[in-house]
Enzyme design. Structure first.
Site, short mmCIF file in Angstrom:
data_model
loop_
_atom_site.label_atom_id
_atom_site.label_comp_id
_atom_site.label_asym_id
_atom_site.label_seq_id
_atom_site.Cartn_x
_atom_site.Cartn_y
_atom_site.Cartn_z
N GLU A 235 0.88 -1.21 -0.10
CA GLU A 235 -0.20 0.03 0.06
C GLU A 235 0.96 1.18 0.02
O GLU A 235 1.76 1.43 0.72
CB GLU A 235 -0.97 0.06 1.25
CG GLU A 235 -1.85 1.14 1.26
CD GLU A 235 -2.42 1.63 2.50
OE1 GLU A 235 -2.29 2.95 2.91
OE2 GLU A 235 -2.57 0.74 3.48
N CYS A 273 -2.73 7.76 5.27
CA CYS A 273 -2.83 7.32 3.70
C CYS A 273 -4.15 7.83 3.13
O CYS A 273 -4.10 7.66 1.93
CB CYS A 273 -2.64 5.89 3.88
SG CYS A 273 -3.61 4.86 4.75
#
Length: 489
Positions: A235, A273
């Site tokens: 990720e 994020c």
């Protein structure tokens, strides 16, 4: 040696931690591999629940250790320990449910002649390497979702600890190990070279990572050098575009837009994020004024590490050509930064793509103004992949074309909300097209995260006594299955 640093003062504290040698990495991986057979047949659900209980029982020590290294505060860190424990409990429920094995039975047929075929998922045959993240010292670190989902799948784990919170990593490791039936099921290594050795180890069969694009590319390069390529689930970066459409400027909706954006932007000093780094809004003077006032009312704070602060300041240099819209109050602490928001019209923004839309990790964003919403889809189509995309509108019909574009750009679509906050649930998807993640079909959060560490096997005309219980006709475990094309509970 790896030192703990206080982001508030910039000073190191406590005894440093030694770097892990290649020989120690090898020993940790081999010990984990040796523990795998017993783990696959153990009551993993009960063990995961024991881990959750152990984390909760040690919450006082855990949050204090993490606060000393991250300055994230008691409320945030207590909540994150609870989230980490919740992830382990979710995967215990996944195991008891049994649907993750995706059992399928097709009985033999005379016409047309077909064999008896039975298919299900099994854990990968080896060790999962996990690279811990900096911004969530529990939920995406040693006690994070990669660890929980891989253990649930039946795979032992070796974690490369993040240098930003070594003391928290050590404590989390000790607590989780104490709750597992075999401590070797969870190894811990430290240092850049140890991470390289972990990614290259022949008994590591998959790698999970949460971090930056350069970090993810470096790990992928290591994996590409292996004689046996393995899956890499990373990720990486995401700007999480938000599109505000004209119908959202109704008095009731307008009121919460500016405050919601400012709160989402600055949550955790912008170190999420899912931070909203790009917002498209109608060219409306009143809305821009409200956004500027809301951002000005926020305060900065210390970032997690000095290196992350440097990366944020470097990212701001790229945005200097834009028009400043607002900044928050300066943060306090050695690693402190100040929230910054810039603005540009749609044509200027489009001309500066793709570089202008790169992630600036921290409390920074670009507000892009447009005159005609019909011009948005062409520009949105040029954006990189993201973890999330958000639409604010009061008229669903107005959003149809924009939504169609965003469907191909993000792993999670949000309506009239904000992207920060990722629910740990059965339906969550936390991934997206590159560079949001390296495998957009998979998620690092939620029940489906277990699929990364599973591999299917078909059994053709296999003796009943050798079949896994999930594939026997009497279904002793009662797992959901598809039998001869029909799904049954």
């Amino acid at each position: 040696m790896i030192h703990s640093y206080d982001p508030r003062t910039g000073e190191s504290f406590g005894d440093p931690f030694p770097l892990t040698s290649d020989e120690e990495v090898d020993a940790a991986v081999r010990a984990a591999h040796a523990a795998a057979p017993a783990w696959r047949t153990a009551d993993r659900a009960a063990a995961l629940e024991a881990v959750a209980a152990a984390l909760e029982a040690n919450i006082e020590e855990l949050w204090r250790a993490a606060d000393a290294e991250t300055a994230l505060g008691e409320v945030r860190l207590r909540g994150e320990v609870g989230r980490a424990a919740g992830q382990f409990r979710l995967f215990a429920r996944v195991l008891r449910d049994g649907a993750h094995v995706e059992a399928v039975i097709d009985h033999a047929k005379a016409e047309p002649p077909t064999p008896d075929l039975r298919r299900m998922n099994h854990p990968l045959s080896g060790v999962v390497g996990v690279f811990a993240a900096s911004n969530f010292p529990f939920a995406f670190s040693v006690a994070g979702g990669d660890t929980a989902s891989a253990l649930a799948a039946g795979c032992p784990v070796v974690v490369k600890a993040h240098d930003g919170h070594p003391r928290t990593s050590e404590l989390s490791h000790r607590i989780i190990q104490g709750a597992l039936p075999d401590p070797a099921l969870l190894g811990l290594v430290r240092g850049l070279d140890a991470g390289k050795a972990l990614a290259r180890h022949p008994e590591v069969v998959a790698v999970g990572f949460t971090g930056s694009i350069p970090g993810g590319k470096a790990i992928q390069a290591l994996i590409d050098e292996r004689p046996d390529p393995i899956p890499f689930y990373g990720e990486l970066g995401s700007v999480n575009p938000v599109v505000v459409l004209p119908s959202a400027l109704s008095p009731d909706h307008r009121k919460g837009l500016a405050a919601g954006f400012a709160a989402s932007l600055t949550l955790g000093v912008g170190q999420f994020c899912t931070n909203p780094g790009l917002v498209f809004v109608p060219d409306d003077a009143e809305l821009l004024k409200s956004v500027a006032e809301a951002v000005a009312a926020t305060a900065g704070g210390p970032m997690l590490t000095e290196r992350m602060r440097g990366g944020f300041l470097h990212g701001l240099e790229r945005l200097d050509a834009l028009t400043p819209l607002a900044q928050g109050r300066p943060g306090e602490g050695a690693f402190a930064v100040t929230p910054q928001v810039f603005t540009a019209d749609l044509a200027t923004f489009a001309e500066a793509l793709p570089g202008i839309a790169e992630e600036c990790f921290g409390p920074a964003a670009i507000v892009v103004t447009y005159a005609d919403p019909a011009e948005l889809p062409a520009v949105l189509e040029r954006l990189d992949g993201a973890l999330t995309a958000t639409v604010h509108a009061d008229d669903p019909a107005e959003a149809r074309e924009v939504a169609e574009v965003l469907l191909g750009k993000a792993g999670r679509l949000i309506w009239n909300g904000w992207p920060t906050g990722v629910a740990v649930s059965w339906a969550m998807h936390h991934g997206g097209p590159w560079p949001a993640s390296t495998a957009p079909a998979h998620t690092s959060v939620g029940a489906a995260a277990i699929r990364r560490w599973l591999t299917p096997t078909s059994y053709q005309d296999w003796p009943a006594e050798l079949l896994p219980p999930e594939l026997r006709d009497d279904n002793p475990l009662g797992v959901p299955r598809r039998v001869d094309g029909v799904l049954s509970a």
